[in-house]
Design a protein around this motif. Structure first.
Motif, PDB file in Angstrom:
ATOM      1  N   ILE A 148       0.819  -1.216   0.000  1.00  0.00           N
ATOM      2  CA  ILE A 148       0.000   0.000   0.000  1.00  0.00           C
ATOM      3  C   ILE A 148       0.854   1.269   0.000  1.00  0.00           C
ATOM      4  CG2 ILE A 148      -1.635   1.359   1.384  1.00  0.00           C
ATOM      5  CD1 ILE A 148      -3.026  -1.292   2.079  1.00  0.00           C
ATOM      6  N   PRO A 149       1.916   1.386   0.826  1.00  0.00           N
ATOM      7  CA  PRO A 149       2.699   2.631   0.790  1.00  0.00           C
ATOM      8  C   PRO A 149       3.298   2.938  -0.582  1.00  0.00           C
ATOM      9  CG  PRO A 149       3.225   1.366   2.761  1.00  0.00           C
ATOM     10  CD  PRO A 149       2.387   0.477   1.902  1.00  0.00           C
ATOM     11  N   GLU A 150       3.643   1.915  -1.343  1.00  0.00           N
ATOM     12  CA  GLU A 150       4.207   2.142  -2.672  1.00  0.00           C
ATOM     13  C   GLU A 150       3.159   2.714  -3.623  1.00  0.00           C
ATOM     14  OE1 GLU A 150       7.501  -1.268  -3.295  1.00  0.00           O
ATOM     15  OE2 GLU A 150       5.540  -2.018  -2.700  1.00  0.00           O
ATOM     16  N   ASN A 151       1.944   2.174  -3.570  1.00  0.00           N
ATOM     17  CA  ASN A 151       0.889   2.702  -4.435  1.00  0.00           C
ATOM     18  C   ASN A 151       0.368   4.052  -3.950  1.00  0.00           C
ATOM     19  OD1 ASN A 151       0.672   0.902  -6.634  1.00  0.00           O
ATOM     20  ND2 ASN A 151      -0.335  -0.614  -5.331  1.00  0.00           N
ATOM     21  N   VAL A 152       0.405   4.294  -2.653  1.00  0.00           N
ATOM     22  CA  VAL A 152       0.050   5.629  -2.146  1.00  0.00           C
ATOM     23  C   VAL A 152       1.015   6.663  -2.719  1.00  0.00           C
ATOM     24  CG1 VAL A 152       0.021   7.085  -0.082  1.00  0.00           C
ATOM     25  CG2 VAL A 152      -1.114   4.859  -0.049  1.00  0.00           C
TER      26      VAL A 152
ATOM     27  N   ALA B  33       6.618  -4.520  -1.573  1.00  0.00           N
ATOM     28  CA  ALA B  33       5.963  -5.697  -2.146  1.00  0.00           C
ATOM     29  C   ALA B  33       6.696  -6.981  -1.781  1.00  0.00           C
ATOM     30  CB  ALA B  33       5.906  -5.555  -3.667  1.00  0.00           C
ATOM     31  N   ASN B  34       5.958  -8.052  -1.657  1.00  0.00           N
ATOM     32  CA  ASN B  34       6.539  -9.329  -1.239  1.00  0.00           C
ATOM     33  C   ASN B  34       7.695  -9.757  -2.139  1.00  0.00           C
ATOM     34  OD1 ASN B  34       4.679  -9.446   0.803  1.00  0.00           O
ATOM     35  ND2 ASN B  34       3.348 -10.933  -0.200  1.00  0.00           N
ATOM     36  N   TYR B  35       7.522  -9.576  -3.474  1.00  0.00           N
ATOM     37  CA  TYR B  35       8.557 -10.069  -4.380  1.00  0.00           C
ATOM     38  C   TYR B  35       9.860  -9.287  -4.273  1.00  0.00           C
ATOM     39  CZ  TYR B  35       7.543  -6.238  -7.687  1.00  0.00           C
ATOM     40  OH  TYR B  35       7.379  -5.015  -8.288  1.00  0.00           O
ATOM     41  N   LYS B  36       9.804  -8.088  -3.672  1.00  0.00           N
ATOM     42  CA  LYS B  36      11.022  -7.290  -3.499  1.00  0.00           C
ATOM     43  C   LYS B  36      11.785  -7.656  -2.223  1.00  0.00           C
ATOM     44  CE  LYS B  36       9.016  -3.185  -5.717  1.00  0.00           C
ATOM     45  NZ  LYS B  36       8.692  -1.754  -5.535  1.00  0.00           N
ATOM     46  N   CYS B  37      11.110  -8.300  -1.296  1.00  0.00           N
ATOM     47  CA  CYS B  37      11.711  -8.549   0.016  1.00  0.00           C
ATOM     48  C   CYS B  37      12.862  -9.545  -0.078  1.00  0.00           C
ATOM     49  CB  CYS B  37      10.662  -9.076   0.982  1.00  0.00           C
ATOM     50  SG  CYS B  37       9.389  -7.857   1.370  1.00  0.00           S
TER      51      CYS B  37
END
Length: 518
Positions: free
Chosen positions: A88-92, A478-482
């Motif tokens: 959510i923070p990335e899309n915000v 995002a999960n894939y970036k972790c």
């Protein structure tokens, strides 16, 4: 004059009786799409949206998403597709950065609306899902039903058509500004290079928020083919859709192909209708490609290379070059050759073209190159120099124009076909209260191509486990970036200038490989 809606006008004119979209048991003809899009455009404008306003969408793939592409353009709105895999923070950040005036969501993301709008209020939110319209939102179908069709007020040429957010080396996403010319040139290129026609039945499994999903959607509409939409990639859903709808064209990243080949139900389905399979976003491991050729003998595989900043496809490797034979030696290790309408060269840091066989950076020029980065003139000037888009990918070119990617100039990891900028992950890791220093690198991974490794030093007197740091990152990005792995060290290797030497960190993982990307 180039306008995105030209593709729709042609499809309605030449293919009005034929299927346009298939989704969730629902089929619409091009005549129906041609009726719905002007009404949806009028409905969006009736909500108070003005020409040039940015309209965000956060949704899984659907027939409605395909319509929205063209309705937004018809109403002269700038579409901002949000990444369904981002936190959510990335899309915000993207909503706020683009100053979006409206938002569309589906069932998968309707519950996120309060958090998305907490720091960026918008007057209008439209629900484009399948269930009852949530309180406080406008209904997608209701907009269409109550609106009379409006005339096509699409922009043209270099007018802004869409903003597609991609990861950034500074830790914040960058909004790639793409014009009508960008999309139309990319569509013609796609048709010429990748064999789209009005007989193409194409399966959308890549997210439509991504150019790997959007670019073929625009090209297929121009060709007048049929869009079969999967909400997102799932091997079983893909098998069922191919068999049921006799799909003849697919696009997958290598990870998806590997998942399908190894699925326990692979042999239960008839997949022989597929004629073409484009693969891209990351190189195909030769063992996976060999298995795909053996198990899917009716499929012709075509590799594609591109980036958001070039409206996707810029280089392709046709099927015939996957083998030794009359066309010469197999070029499977190559990304391919420049596609139609694309100028490409390998350059040194000053932008001078290098001799064949000499590694440098891929630079691209042509009608597909973006207008620039939204609100980031310095980043735009750094990327586009003298009309050439500098991609950040290190490569060399052979005597026949085949391009071989060997490294990345940008500090980027590609995992499962997704671009991950190390700085974004490092910012998340650094936010953990126990972390003193961090360097993020990509390491070889058999399933995903590359995996994210965080190399961390801790503050004196502080403690943290790998699980702590990974869980912390999942709350921010995002999960894939972790990170999939965390390695703890007492100190990180530094250069004379005090910079962390990532090449030293990478070397043990890549030392026995021919190239330093996977």
């Amino acid at each position: 004059m180039m306008q995105l809606t030209q593709a729709l006008h042609r499809a309605v004119q030449t293919r009005h009786r034929y299927p346009a979209t298939i989704y969730n048991g629902r089929q619409r003809s091009w005549r129906e799409i041609g009726d719905r899009v002007p009404r949806l455009a009028a409905g969006l404008r009736g909500l108070g949206l003005q020409p040039g306003d940015r309209l965000a969408v956060l949704a899984l793939n659907s027939d409605n998403y395909i319509e929205l592409f063209f309705a937004a353009a018809w109403a002269n709105l700038v579409l901002v597709p949000l990444n369904t895999r981002w936190a959510i923070p990335e899309n915000v950040y993207s909503l706020t950065d683009a100053q979006c005036a409206g938002l569309l969501v589906d069932d998968a993301f309707a519950a996120q609306v309060p958090d998305l709008l907490a720091s960026h209020a918008m007057a209008q939110v439209v629900y484009m899902g399948e269930g009852p319209t949530p309180a406080g939102m406008q209904g997608y179908e209701a907009l269409i039903e109550r609106s009379s069709p409006m005339p096509d007020e699409c922009g043209q040429g270099d007018d802004l058509c869409g903003i597609y957010y991609t990861g950034g080396t500074t830790g914040h996403p960058k909004g790639v500004m793409l014009s009508h010319t960008n999309f139309c040139a990319a569509s013609v290129n796609w048709i010429a290079t990748l064999h789209f026609s009005d007989q193409t039945v194409y399966m959308h499994s890549a997210g439509l928020f991504h150019l790997a999903g959007a670019s073929p959607a625009f090209a297929l509409t121009l060709a007048g083919g049929t869009h079969v939409c999967l909400p997102k990639f799932d091997a079983l859903l893909a098998f069922e859709a191919i068999q049921t709808h006799r799909i003849n064209y697919v696009l997958f990243v290598p990870t998806m192909i590997n998942m399908m080949l190894n699925h326990p139900d692979f042999d239960r389905y008839d997949l022989t209708s597929v004629r073409y399979c484009e693969y891209g976003a990351s190189p195909m491991p030769d063992a996976v490609l060999a298995a795909a050729i053996e198990k899917l003998p009716s499929w012709e595989f075509i590799q594609g290379y591109g980036m958001t900043e070039t409206a996707a496809l810029t280089v392709s490797l046709p099927w015939r070059f996957h083998f030794d034979g009359e066309h010469g030696k197999a070029r499977r290790a190559a990304a391919g050759r420049a596609s139609y309408g694309v100028d490409l060269k390998i350059v040194d840091p000053e932008g001078r073209e290098l001799p064949r066989g000499t590694p440098g950076e891929i630079a691209v020029r042509g009608a597909q190159v973006m207008l620039g980065y939204w609100n980031k003139p310095e980043a735009t000037a750094a990327a586009i120099r003298n009309g050439w888009m500098h991609t950040g990918d290190g490569a060399w070119m052979d005597e026949d124009g085949f391009v071989y990617i060997v490294d990345r100039v940008k500090d980027m990891i590609i995992s499962g076909g997704e671009n991950i900028y190390s700085r974004e992950v490092e910012n998340a890791v650094h936010a953990h209260p126990s972390v003193r220093e961090c360097a993020v690198i990509g390491v070889p991974d058999e399933r995903w191509g590359e995996a994210v490794l965080a190399v961390v030093t801790l503050k004196d007197g502080k403690a943290a486990t790998a699980e702590d740091i990974i869980a912390h990152c999942h709350r921010l990005i995002a999960n894939y970036k972790c990170p999939r792995q965390v390695e703890f060290r007492d100190a990180l290797p530094l250069s004379g200038a005090g910079k962390i030497m990532k090449n030293v960190l990478r070397e043990p993982y890549w030392k026995d490989r021919k190239r330093s990307v996977n």
